[in-house]
Design an enzyme around this catalytic site. Sequence first.
Site, PDB file in Angstrom:
ATOM      1  N   ASP A  62     -11.032   2.736   4.370  1.00  0.00           N
ATOM      2  CA  ASP A  62     -11.373   1.317   4.198  1.00  0.00           C
ATOM      3  C   ASP A  62     -12.889   1.128   4.158  1.00  0.00           C
ATOM      4  OD1 ASP A  62      -9.162  -0.278   3.781  1.00  0.00           O
ATOM      5  OD2 ASP A  62      -8.689  -0.487   5.922  1.00  0.00           O
ATOM      6  N   LYS A 122       0.838  -1.207   0.000  1.00  0.00           N
ATOM      7  CA  LYS A 122       0.000   0.000   0.000  1.00  0.00           C
ATOM      8  C   LYS A 122       0.871   1.253   0.000  1.00  0.00           C
ATOM      9  CE  LYS A 122      -3.788  -2.491   2.174  1.00  0.00           C
ATOM     10  NZ  LYS A 122      -4.480  -2.868   3.409  1.00  0.00           N
ATOM     11  N   GLN A 125      -4.501  -1.906   9.698  1.00  0.00           N
ATOM     12  CA  GLN A 125      -4.358  -3.220   9.052  1.00  0.00           C
ATOM     13  C   GLN A 125      -4.930  -4.314   9.951  1.00  0.00           C
ATOM     14  OE1 GLN A 125      -3.162  -3.651   5.835  1.00  0.00           O
ATOM     15  NE2 GLN A 125      -3.919  -5.731   6.121  1.00  0.00           N
TER      16      GLN A 125
END
Length: 295
Positions: free
Chosen positions: A121, A54, A98
């Site tokens: 997200d 990422k 994460q």
Amino acid sequence: MTAQIIDGKAIAAKIRGEIAQEVAKLKEEHGVVPGLAAVLVGERKDSQTYVRMKKKACAEVGIKSIGVDLPESVSQEELIARVRELNADPEVDGILVQLPLPDHINEEAVLAEIDITKDVDGFHPINIGRLSMKGRKPLFAPCTPRGVIELLDRTGIEIEGKNAVILGRSNIVGLPVSMLLLHRNATITICHSRTKNLPEVTRRADILVAAIGRAEMVRGDWIKPGAAVIDVGVNAVDDPSKKKGYRLVGDVKFDEAKEVAGYITPVPGGVGPMTIAMLLKNTLDGRKRRLGLIE
Ligand code: NDP
């Protein structure tokens, strides 16, 4: 019939190119650079790899990435305190935590702390709630589901009025994909492990999205001729002929399905590359929204 292969790698590369241009324009016209903060807890190798990928993708399009690495032993309070700092940081447009987090931390409690205007997200309960309401829109749609819609759109596949069957109802893929398709006026059927007569249901699908995590379960005769098949599944199967000893396959038996479907995504190289592209797009959208350039 042999299906048109939807090249997710090429589509994602095109999107990343478009994002890079927009990032450059923001810098030129507004003197700002979008920023993405990645919070990594512990030393799981897979999580480290995802975060590294990422950050690399951010660098390629000119988005600033801010890494926050915390030890496995970090307390939930300390983690939440870090998230709050990022919420307040004007250079941060997107915050991703994460997953999975260590067992002593309540993931939902942490995700709920992310400022919804930075929830790139798309997992904050308010964003998921808005996604599930008629006439409302989330600030951010989750990345993989948004990638599925983008693949359909960029391939010119009409969604409105179509029968869409979604295999899987997870919070990360199946459910949000279903809601996005519903917002786009598809008629949706959501299937799961208790669904009866699955092949009968899938044969009614103009658009079939498979997100179950079962290697090659969807066979050619489960598919309506001409349907668009989007395979989200990523499964490792043993393959001694490969150096690593395994290969990746989807939830759909590709060789059979491509003889029946009108369009199909391969695995790898279909949905996978879209996820990070959508994360970058969400981060850019976050900054554009703060600048008042989009709603
Ligand atoms: P989950 O395990 O969270 O959910 C799987 C879903 O499939 C559940 O709803 C489950 O039903 C359903 N299911 C499982 N077995 C069957 C079956 N035999 N028949 C019908 N339904 C079944 O998985 P995720 O949603 O997180 O991921 C799905 C797949 O997508 C995985 O292969 C994952 O690796 C991949 N993935 C790929 C991404 C990408 O970027 N390409 C990103 C995220 C995921 P029930 O609810 O009843 O248990």
